[in-house]
Every structure is written in C-alpha cells, then in structure tokens.
Motif scaffolding. Structure first.
Motif, PDB file in Angstrom:
ATOM      1  N   TYR A   1       1.498   7.738   8.885  1.00  0.00           N
ATOM      2  CA  TYR A   1       0.566   6.459   8.629  1.00  0.00           C
ATOM      3  C   TYR A   1      -0.713   6.517   7.750  1.00  0.00           C
ATOM      4  CZ  TYR A   1       0.972   7.475  13.727  1.00  0.00           C
ATOM      5  OH  TYR A   1       1.699   7.453  14.715  1.00  0.00           O
ATOM      6  N   GLY A   2      -0.318   5.806   6.830  1.00  0.00           N
ATOM      7  CA  GLY A   2      -1.046   5.457   6.003  1.00  0.00           C
ATOM      8  C   GLY A   2      -2.073   4.491   5.048  1.00  0.00           C
ATOM      9  N   PRO A   3      -2.832   3.795   4.254  1.00  0.00           N
ATOM     10  CA  PRO A   3      -4.254   2.960   4.951  1.00  0.00           C
ATOM     11  C   PRO A   3      -3.953   1.499   5.242  1.00  0.00           C
ATOM     12  CG  PRO A   3      -3.622   3.457   2.745  1.00  0.00           C
ATOM     13  CD  PRO A   3      -2.289   4.258   3.364  1.00  0.00           C
TER      14      PRO A   3
ATOM     15  N   LEU B   1      -2.322   0.753   8.174  1.00  0.00           N
ATOM     16  CA  LEU B   1      -1.943   0.427   9.839  1.00  0.00           C
ATOM     17  C   LEU B   1      -3.521   0.217  10.556  1.00  0.00           C
ATOM     18  CD1 LEU B   1      -1.032   1.247  11.750  1.00  0.00           C
ATOM     19  CD2 LEU B   1      -2.214   3.686  12.169  1.00  0.00           C
TER      20      LEU B   1
ATOM     21  N   PHE C   1       0.748  -1.246  -0.195  1.00  0.00           N
ATOM     22  CA  PHE C   1      -0.112  -0.080  -0.085  1.00  0.00           C
ATOM     23  C   PHE C   1       0.651   1.432   0.262  1.00  0.00           C
ATOM     24  CE2 PHE C   1      -4.156  -1.413   2.381  1.00  0.00           C
ATOM     25  CZ  PHE C   1      -4.223  -2.737   0.801  1.00  0.00           C
ATOM     26  N   PRO C   2       0.599   2.610  -0.508  1.00  0.00           N
ATOM     27  CA  PRO C   2       1.326   3.823  -0.938  1.00  0.00           C
ATOM     28  C   PRO C   2       1.252   4.113   0.663  1.00  0.00           C
ATOM     29  CG  PRO C   2      -0.563   4.036  -1.770  1.00  0.00           C
ATOM     30  CD  PRO C   2      -1.139   2.374  -1.594  1.00  0.00           C
TER      31      PRO C   2
ATOM     32  N   ILE D   1       0.963   7.811   2.584  1.00  0.00           N
ATOM     33  CA  ILE D   1       0.630   9.439   2.443  1.00  0.00           C
ATOM     34  C   ILE D   1       1.804  10.437   2.545  1.00  0.00           C
ATOM     35  CG2 ILE D   1      -1.027  11.199   2.949  1.00  0.00           C
ATOM     36  CD1 ILE D   1      -2.644   9.512   4.171  1.00  0.00           C
TER      37      ILE D   1
ATOM     38  N   GLN E   1       2.932  11.788   6.221  1.00  0.00           N
ATOM     39  CA  GLN E   1       1.803  11.488   7.212  1.00  0.00           C
ATOM     40  C   GLN E   1       3.004   9.633   7.529  1.00  0.00           C
ATOM     41  OE1 GLN E   1       0.000  11.657   8.628  1.00  0.00           O
ATOM     42  NE2 GLN E   1      -0.628  13.712   7.496  1.00  0.00           N
TER      43      GLN E   1
END
Lengths: 156, 500
Positions: free
Chosen positions: A34-36, A38, A26-27, A29, A32
């Motif tokens: 924390y990304g999608p 987490l 998953f990429p 951000i 940030q």
C-alpha cells in the motif's frame, strides 16, 4: 445560486475521477503493498458513491427541484455587488497589503465596504481608522504578528 | 493530587484570570450578536491564543464558548433571533414568553440553568475523562480507526437532517486533509508544485473561511436583517425563579443528562443537545399543549442541555483526540499547537494542564451568572450595534487571524478559498461542519487505517480481531446500515406521497 443535486453529484464524480488519475503517478514504497495513493483513492471512491447517490436523489425525489434556482441575492444587483465587493476586497488585500502596508490597506478596505453598505461618512471614517489602528496595535505590537508596514515603514 | 495543586496555581494566576475575564466579555458579545456562533468565537480567538501559554489559551476558549452559548439566548428571547444555533430549539418558546411580558423570567431561567448545566457537564468531564483515558491506553490502531470512523459517522448521521449532504461535506473535508506530505511515506500529494501546500492545507485559516467568511458573505448580501427590540426595559430577572426551580428541577436534571450524553457523542454538540432536550421535555411533559405558547418548562430542559453539552464535548476530544463538536474540533488543533497532543497519554504527561482546563470550566460557569446579568442589562446596547459596521470589521479580523497563523498571505488565500467553497456549499444545502470534522480527523483516520492495513498485510478481518475493535466496528457498521436504510425509506416515501 442553488443547483439540482444531480449537478452536484456529477461534479463530485468528476472530482473523484481526477483524484484517481492524479494518484496513478504516485510512487510505491518498495516492499509495501500500500502506498500514498490508497487512502485518497478510498475517499475518492466514497466521493463518487455519494455523487451517484446525489444524482439518484436529484432525479428521483418528488417534487423535483429545478436544475438551477436563482438565489435572492443574485436577483438584487446591490446584494450581488456586496458579495463581489467582499471577495474583491480580500483579493485586493492579498495583492497590495505588502506594498501599502496593513494600516492603509485595512482602512481602505473597511471604508469601502462600509460606504457600500450605506454607513454614514463620519461613522465610516471613525470606525475604519480606529479599527485599523487598534488591530495594528493589538496584533502587530502586542502579539508581534509581522503585519506588513508598507508605506508607513518610516514610523517603524 | 499534586497535579490538582499545580492546576490551581496555573489558573489562579493574574494573567490567566484577566484572560478569562476578557474572553468572557468577548464570548458574550459574539454570542449575543445574531449570526455569530460560539464556533466562530473560537475561530476568531485561536489566532490570539496562538501567542499564549497553553493554560490561558485553553481557558480563553472554554470561557468564550460557555458565555457565547448562554448569550445566544438573549437575542433569541428578545428578538426571536437565536444568537447562536444552540438557542434555536427554544427561540419561539422564549420569544412567546417575551410577548407575554415574561422576558425577565425567560432570561433568568436561561442564565441560571445555563450555568448549572455547564457545571454538570464539567463534573462529568472531570470524572469520565480519566477513567476513559485509562481504558484507551490499551487501544491499538484498529480501535482508533473504528473510533475515528464512529466519530465521523456520528457527525454525519446524528448532526444533520440530510445525511447524504453531510456525507458529501465530510468526504470533501477528508479529501482536503490528504493534501501535503503523506504521513506514512512522506510523499507530497496534490501540491501541484506549490511549496506552501506541502505541509497541508492550514487548518485554522480553512476553518475561519468555512465558518466566518461564508457568514460574512451571507450577511453582506442581506445587511438589513435586524429586528427592533419589542421590550426596551429589563426588570429583575430573578423574580419567579424560585418557583420555576422548585417545580422543574427534574427537567433541569434531565436536560443536563441529555446534554452531557449528546455532547460526549463525537460530532454532535450543543445545537443538537438543545433540540433533543426540548423534544424530550415536550414528550414527557404533563402539559404538552402549553409548549410553544411561552411555557418555561421546555426552556429549562434545553438551556440546561446546550451548556452541559459544551463540557461533555471535551471528553472524546481530550481522551481520543476525536472532537465532540465543531468547537472541540478547533480545540484539538490548538492542543497540537501547544504540544499537548490529545489522547490518553496527555493525562499522564500533562495532568496539571488537563485539571487547569477543568477548573477553567468551573470558573467560567460561575462567572456566567454575574456577567450574564450585566449582559442582559446591557443587551439593549449590544443589540443596537449595526451589522453594516460590524461585518467589514469581522472580515478584517478573519484576515488578520488567518495571516497570523501562517505569517504570510498564504493563510488569507486559504481562508478566501474556504470561504467561497463554504458559502457555495451552504447555498446548496450542504452543511460545512462535517467538512471541518473531516479535515481535523483525516490525518488520524489515514494514519490508523494505513498502520492497520500494513500490520495486517491487507487482511480486513484483522479489523475485527480484538474484542474491543470488534465491538466498535460492529457498532459503526450498524449505524451505516441503519442510515442507509432510513435514507432509502425517505426517498420512497417522497415518491409515494406525490403519486398518492
């Protein structure tokens, strides 16, 4: 078909591992931490934890449950057939309803299931046709749900 | 108070009243047929309400569920088969009354105290919800995060006898809720290239599958499980009711209170309320030895409680968007579809709609007495409809309902998958209700969690910074610890009993 808790636990851990490996790609951000990935990973962690607990329970609990318990329905060919027929009917509806149309598919589906359950032919015929037509009218005409017309398109 | 006037106008509309009447009949039928639950009544109603304005849609759900919970008492009393799980707590007691020739009294108590309980729950809902909504206006993502956690925790630990299996179910539901576009970054997760999955797993087909299709599968395997009526004629159900009321009115009051509290707790609904109220009734009774022999006392408590729970379950649903039971879990989905996003602001933006919901509850519970009487009279006919004819028809309704939500067979595919999963889960003793709770609350939980994490830059202590979030957080963690310890104790005891 009832399996021992430990088997379910192992499956859950497998699922958790699969989630971890998929989320790895998953990429992020930019900027940030924390990304999608987490939240799914937190849930996968909890899944793995409950998997471990299920294994402990399946192994430790007394009296120990057998690895596989065959359910009542699986011992009776008729009951197993009823379940297979129900699932088959849904799959068949998904596949052919667009071509045959709602009224024909629904009538056939209802009639097939009722006859299998040994409803008399007359009752089956009345109940299947009436239900299909009432549903077509109530959902299709009154509520404007685009139920497939299929072969009956000439009457549309 | 202008909103109240508007609400009156909304509910007294002919179409709305006809909808209420129709869904009342529907609710009674579904509730009276063993194996079909109030949750299933809601699930089957949603596709129909999809095409209605908000007020009749919500009124239909309110009425159908209230009727179904009461109507579940009819086969429970006459056949010893609870029509809905909410009647299960006192099925044996009510059937024992029938065997003593007191079926009329049992049914009379059920219909009257159900209606009173329903009204009590509604009154509490009307007064508590706006007050709580005021409080909730000051909530930040931290408070909402803990509330969602608390709701899910209650769903797991209070609503189920085996918390571990409930936790498995909940985690599966939460996992499925992450499918589709991520709410923070917009990245499509776990879609495997399927366009339909991008907007997530459609909730209503999933729920129809988990609750209704799995039930149809079970029924298909055993279509003959139908008993015959022991008592064919039903006399005057009001005879003897005065004496019962004079003697047991404190029980009714206690049942109402218990039902309201249990109902308002996130995750625990009418079923649990009835069990708790029945147990309390026995514990505090002057004649506990009579319980189980056809004694009306416990029925007064429990039948009041399950209907009171129904209204109270809407409190957390409307105020926080956290469902009080599996029915309100579905209701939250409906509220979103109608643009009435649950939360404290709905009381400011759409107060007339909320008041209309309250009034629908009142109308439904008043309507329960005459319609309930008619249902009791007609019960000998309702209970004769063979399941062999009914099951295929229910399946067709499930499929059409799922199709209606997505306007494509994708809905039916989701329904089928959820139905098979739900059936396998229940075969293995894993309850399906927590999975629904997870699926509904998943997005809110993730959103509040991610917002909180980003705000606090990953500092977990920030989750305990504000006084209210601290209180909620400590409460949640205390429940976790308690549940963990008691599960461990149970396991140790099971080993010790075998060695002893």
């Amino acid at each position: 078909m009832r399996v021992n808790e430990a088997v379910i636990g192992a499956l859950l851990i497998g699922l958790a591992l699969a989630v971890f490996s998929i989320t790895a790609s998953f990429p992020r951000i930019p900027g940030q931490p924390y990304g999608p990935d987490l939240f799914p990973r937190v849930i996968a962690g909890m899944l793995a934890l409950s998997g471990v607990l299920m294994i402990i329970r399946g192994v430790a609990i007394r009296p120990r449950h057998p690895l596989v318990t065959v359910a009542d329905w699986a011992r009776s060919p008729r009951a197993a057939g009823a379940i297979a027929l129900t699932l088959g009917a849904i799959v068949a509806y998904i596949l052919v309803s667009d071509t045959l149309g709602f009224v024909i598919t629904a009538t056939l589906m209802l009639a097939g299931m009722m006859l299998y359950l040994r409803v008399s032919v007359v009752t089956t015929a009345i109940a299947a046709v009436a239900t299909a037509l009432v549903v077509e009218y109530a959902f299709g005409s009154l509520m404007r749900i685009p139920l497939p017309r299929g072969l009956l398109v000439v009457f549309a | 108070m202008d909103a109240v006037g508007q609400a009156f106008g909304l509910i007294l509309d002919t179409n709305v009243l006809l909808t209420i009447l129709g869904s009342a009949v529907f609710g009674i039928l579904v509730g009276a047929i063993p194996g079909l639950t109030a949750t299933m009544a809601t699930a089957l109603l949603v596709p129909v309400t999809f095409f209605m304005p908000p007020v009749p849609a919500l009124a239909a759900i309110v009425t159908a569920t209230a009727m179904a919970i009461f109507a579940g008492d009819i086969p429970s009393t006459l056949l010893r088969m609870p029509g809905t799980p909410a009647s299960a707590a006192y099925t044996d007691e009510a059937f024992a009354m029938t065997r003593k020739g007191q079926a009329e009294l049992a049914l009379g108590v059920n219909v009257v105290f159900s209606a009173v309980g329903g009204l009590f729950g509604t009154v509490v809902l009307m007064f508590a919800a706006p007050v709580l909504a005021d409080l909730a206006l000051g909530f930040s993502s931290f408070e909402y995060f803990w509330l969602a956690c608390l709701g899910l925790t209650c769903g797991v630990f209070i609503a189920s006898l085996t918390p571990l299996t409930a936790m498995v179910s909940l985690m599966l539901g939460l996992m499925v809720s992450t499918v589709g576009f991520d709410t923070i970054s917009g990245f499509p997760r776990f879609t495997f290239g399927v366009t339909d999955l991008m907007s997530g797993v459609s909730f209503i087909p999933a729920m129809i599958g988990l609750f209704a299709v799995s039930e149809v599968l079970r029924g298909m395997a055993d279509p003959e499980s139908q008993a015959s009526l022991p008592q064919q004629r039903i006399g005057n159900v009001f005879r003897g009711l005065g004496t019962v009321t004079r003697r047991y009115w404190p029980n009714a009051l206690r049942g109402n209170a218990i039902g309201t509290i249990v109902g308002a707790l996130p995750g625990a609904g009418a079923d649990i309320a009835a069990w708790v109220a029945y147990a309390m009734s026995k514990k505090f009774s002057k004649e506990p030895e009579k319980f189980g022999t056809g004694h009306v006392e416990g029925i007064v408590d429990a039948t009041s409680a399950n209907n009171a729970a129904l209204g109270a379950a809407w409190i957390p649903a409307l105020v926080f968007g956290i469902p009080g039971d599996s029915i309100t879990a579905i209701v939250i989905g409906v509220l979103y579809m109608k643009g009435m996003n649950p939360g404290p602001t709905v009381f400011i933006q759409n107060p007339q709609l909320i008041y209309a919901v309250f009034m629908a509850f009142i109308v439904a519970n008043i309507l329960m007495v005459p319609l309930g009487l008619a249902a009791i009279r007609g019960s000998t006919y309702i209970l004769r409809v063979p399941r062999r004819v009914l099951l295929p028809i229910i399946l067709l309704f499930c499929m059409v309902g799922s199709f209606a939500i997505t306007s494509s067979v994708y809905g039916i595919v989701i329904m089928l998958a959820a139905g098979v999963v739900g059936w396998i889960m229940e075969e293995n003793g894993i309850p399906v209700a927590p999975a629904i709770l997870g699926l509904v609350l998943g997005e809110m939980l993730e959103q509040t969690f991610m917002t909180s994490m980003i705000k606090s830059e990953g500092n977990l202590a920030a989750f305990f910074d504000r006084p209210l979030s601290t209180a909620l957080g400590v409460l949640t963690i205390a429940v976790w610890l308690f549940a963990g310890v008691s599960a461990l104790m149970r396991l140790i005891r099971s080993r010790r009993e075998v060695t002893a």
